[in-house]
Design a protein around this motif. Structure first.
Motif, mmCIF file in Angstrom:
data_model
loop_
_atom_site.group_PDB
_atom_site.id
_atom_site.type_symbol
_atom_site.label_atom_id
_atom_site.label_comp_id
_atom_site.label_asym_id
_atom_site.label_seq_id
_atom_site.Cartn_x
_atom_site.Cartn_y
_atom_site.Cartn_z
ATOM 1 N N ASP A 259 0.846 -1.185 0.000
ATOM 2 C CA ASP A 259 0.000 0.000 0.000
ATOM 3 C C ASP A 259 0.885 1.240 0.000
ATOM 4 O O ASP A 259 2.089 1.163 -0.288
ATOM 5 C CB ASP A 259 -0.952 -0.022 1.202
ATOM 6 N N THR A 260 0.325 2.388 0.316
ATOM 7 C CA THR A 260 1.070 3.641 0.286
ATOM 8 C C THR A 260 2.344 3.561 1.113
ATOM 9 O O THR A 260 3.437 3.911 0.657
ATOM 10 C CB THR A 260 0.186 4.787 0.803
ATOM 11 N N ASP A 380 -5.514 6.522 -7.346
ATOM 12 C CA ASP A 380 -5.403 5.087 -7.060
ATOM 13 C C ASP A 380 -5.394 4.799 -5.562
ATOM 14 O O ASP A 380 -5.999 3.836 -5.095
ATOM 15 C CB ASP A 380 -4.119 4.525 -7.669
ATOM 16 N N ASP A 381 -4.662 5.603 -4.787
ATOM 17 C CA ASP A 381 -4.340 5.263 -3.394
ATOM 18 C C ASP A 381 -5.405 5.729 -2.418
ATOM 19 O O ASP A 381 -5.615 6.929 -2.222
ATOM 20 C CB ASP A 381 -3.004 5.899 -3.001
ATOM 21 N N TRP A 419 -6.254 15.547 -0.513
ATOM 22 C CA TRP A 419 -6.490 15.453 -1.946
ATOM 23 C C TRP A 419 -7.974 15.626 -2.255
ATOM 24 O O TRP A 419 -8.830 15.141 -1.505
ATOM 25 C CB TRP A 419 -5.995 14.101 -2.468
ATOM 26 N N PRO A 420 -8.331 16.323 -3.334
ATOM 27 C CA PRO A 420 -9.728 16.676 -3.570
ATOM 28 C C PRO A 420 -10.643 15.546 -4.032
ATOM 29 O O PRO A 420 -11.853 15.740 -4.110
ATOM 30 C CB PRO A 420 -9.635 17.770 -4.648
ATOM 31 N N VAL A 421 -10.097 14.375 -4.396
ATOM 32 C CA VAL A 421 -10.949 13.238 -4.755
ATOM 33 C C VAL A 421 -10.485 12.016 -3.969
ATOM 34 O O VAL A 421 -9.289 11.873 -3.669
ATOM 35 C CB VAL A 421 -10.906 12.934 -6.273
ATOM 36 N N PRO A 422 -11.408 11.109 -3.594
ATOM 37 C CA PRO A 422 -11.018 9.934 -2.814
ATOM 38 C C PRO A 422 -10.239 8.927 -3.636
ATOM 39 O O PRO A 422 -10.392 8.837 -4.860
ATOM 40 C CB PRO A 422 -12.367 9.353 -2.364
ATOM 41 N N GLY A 423 -9.380 8.149 -2.965
ATOM 42 C CA GLY A 423 -8.640 7.086 -3.636
ATOM 43 C C GLY A 423 -9.499 5.863 -3.860
ATOM 44 O O GLY A 423 -10.531 5.672 -3.204
#
Length: 507
Positions: A259-260, A380-381, A419-423
């Motif tokens: 993962d990250t 992606d994350d 971040w403005p959109v979910p992973g």
């Protein structure tokens, strides 16, 4: 992956700018197609029946026009694959038709990043794959959000240069606040620049784009060469379309189970391993040499070095300058020279290497690879560690790498902060039961994608699918990197369908 690029050809170009036997099984359909190319399900005929208008490629702001053998076209694909009848996006393609008589099909290349431009990289890389060009059309593309495929620029050049002063390894609450504020500002810039596209640039979106390319190019099977991040993209394609996998090579394999935090941990291990190998090659003790470099970086944290350009070399730029030449053993002498100059009080050598990595030219213009890389990886994350979680992990990262640990540890908190959109996922799904054998090539000295990733990818793809080949070498990637054993093994598989024994080792 993270901030450190996973794209061997693009990094090689940056280095140049810096100056520096088992049978394949089945009926043989994994080679030449024997039927009508199956269209992606659910798409309107306006997309599945489209004809590509191949024309001479033009120069762009990022690269010169390639030679006469190359042609470019635009493929239309759904902006949102969940709405196939909705708005579309144009994807820039480049192709050179095979130069031989015995054509197998199209070979699609992705050079990694994420965010690397295939349109600009493919002509540069074609000499490396000249043997493949005898039997395949060489094809690549700019994935959505990259280059000529509605590439995203989140900041102008002045803002990018100003952000270089932000401390990416904060030691105080004030530095941490500035670091996270910069991450938030970058995300806002991406949202403003990309709009609705920001939610549709994922690896899964690109894998579906690939299947539309396969169909429109007229291929029954997907023949594919993925490098670095391109190996993850190839794995996701194989999971979505296992029966359409033809001859597929994944070189410099990303660990699909990480993962990250796992990716950052892997890269800390990989770059420290490469640095140790470099230090040994110069007759230095790795532990002692790493301490000396870490001490240099600590000094730069409080006092930047002058350079011949009038700009200053700070800790972040110095770390980036050390990272770049570790991608290729041939660039190690350049690192020696730059480190020697920095220790003598001149940061010019490391700054030149950092500028090459950051796509900065002599006029102060920056490329957009890092912008595209961030918008793709952050979509992606899903896993986005908090600053508090990161601070707890820093001792572990420092134990793994005294030179790169802080840099990569803090990156897990800052890269996709606010971040403005979910992973979309923690780790990609790459299981591909029923797919044809996929060749996985790992390099024991690879800094960006440590070789352990090849074995993990093989395990995830499933029994009888992933076939691992190990090269005991240095640098990012193996094919075309100086090993006759690797090159002949890959060529035999791609050209004659000859699958090597799983676990083959090339010294």
């Amino acid at each position: 992956m993270r901030r450190l690029r996973c794209g061997v050809a693009a990094v090689a170009a940056a280095l140049l700018l810096a100056g520096c036997g088992r049978s394949s099984g089945g009926s043989g359909n994994e080679g030449k197609g024997t039927g009508t190319p199956a269209p992606p399900a659910g798409l309107p005929s306006s997309l599945t029946a489209q004809h590509l208008d191949w024309r001479r490629c033009e120069a762009t702001g990022e690269s010169a026009a390639p030679g006469d053998d190359w042609r470019c076209a635009t493929l239309r694909a759904p902006l949102n694959w969940s709405e196939p009848d909705g708005p579309t996006i144009g994807l820039a393609l480049i192709r050179a038709r095979t130069i031989g008589d015995d054509r197998i099909g199209s070979m699609l290349f992705n050079f990694g990043g994420p965010g690397g431009s295939g349109v600009s990289t493919m002509p540069y890389y074609s000499a490396t794959v000249s043997a493949l060009h005898e039997h395949y059309d060489l094809v690549s593309w700019d994935p959505r959000g990259v280059g000529a495929s509605e590439g995203v620029r989140c900041r102008d050049d002045r803002a990018v240069e100003a952000a270089e002063a932000v401390d990416t390894t904060p030691d105080t609450p004030a530095e941490e606040k500035a670091y996270l504020r910069d991450a938030t500002d970058f995300g806002k810039g991406c949202r403003k620049a990309a709009g609705s596209l920001l939610a549709h640039v994922s690896t899964t979106d690109s894998a579906r784009d690939m299947d539309l390319m396969r169909h429109v190019l007229g291929d029954e099977r997907m023949h594919y060469f993925g490098i670095s991040y391109g190996t993850e993209l190839g794995g996701v394609y194989a999971h979505l379309f296992p029966k359409r996998v033809g001859r597929m090579v994944l070189d410099a394999v990303v660990d699909p189970t990480a993962d990250t935090v796992g990716h950052a941990r892997n890269q800390a291990l990989g770059f420290q391993r490469a640095l140790d190998d470099y230090l040994r090659s110069t007759g230095q003790d790795p532990a002692r040499g790493s301490r000396r470099i870490a001490d240099l970086l600590r000094r730069l944290d409080t006092r930047a070095l002058p350079t011949s350009s009038g700009r200053k070399l700070n800790q972040t730029l110095a770390t980036t300058g050390i990272i770049l030449p570790l991608y290729s053993e041939s660039s190690w002498p350049r690192l020696t020279s730059a480190l020697k100059s920095a220790e003598a009080g001149d940061g010019s050598g490391l700054l030149a290497l950092a500028d090459a990595y950051d796509d900065r030219d002599s006029s102060g213009h920056y490329g957009t690879t890092s912008h595209s890389q961030r918008v793709i990886s952050c979509l992606d994350d899903r896993r986005r560690p908090t600053p508090a979680e990161t601070r707890k992990r820093l001792p572990e990262f420092r134990r793994i790498s005294p030179v790169f640990g802080d840099f990569l540890g803090w990156d897990t908190a800052g890269w996709c902060h606010d971040w403005p959109v979910p992973g979309q996922f923690d780790t990609p799904e790459v299981s591909a039961p029923g797919a044809a054998p996929i060749l996985l090539v790992g390099n024991t000295g690879d800094p960006a994608t440590p070789y352990e990733g090849a074995r993990r990818m093989a395990d995830e793809l499933g029994r009888g699918v992933g076939v691992e080949v190990t090269w005991k070498g240095e640098g990012h990637g193996a094919y075309g990197n100086g090993s006759d054993c690797v090159d002949s093994t890959v060529n035999a598989y791609l050209l004659r369908g000859r699958v090597p024994k799983d676990g083959k080792v090339c010294s």
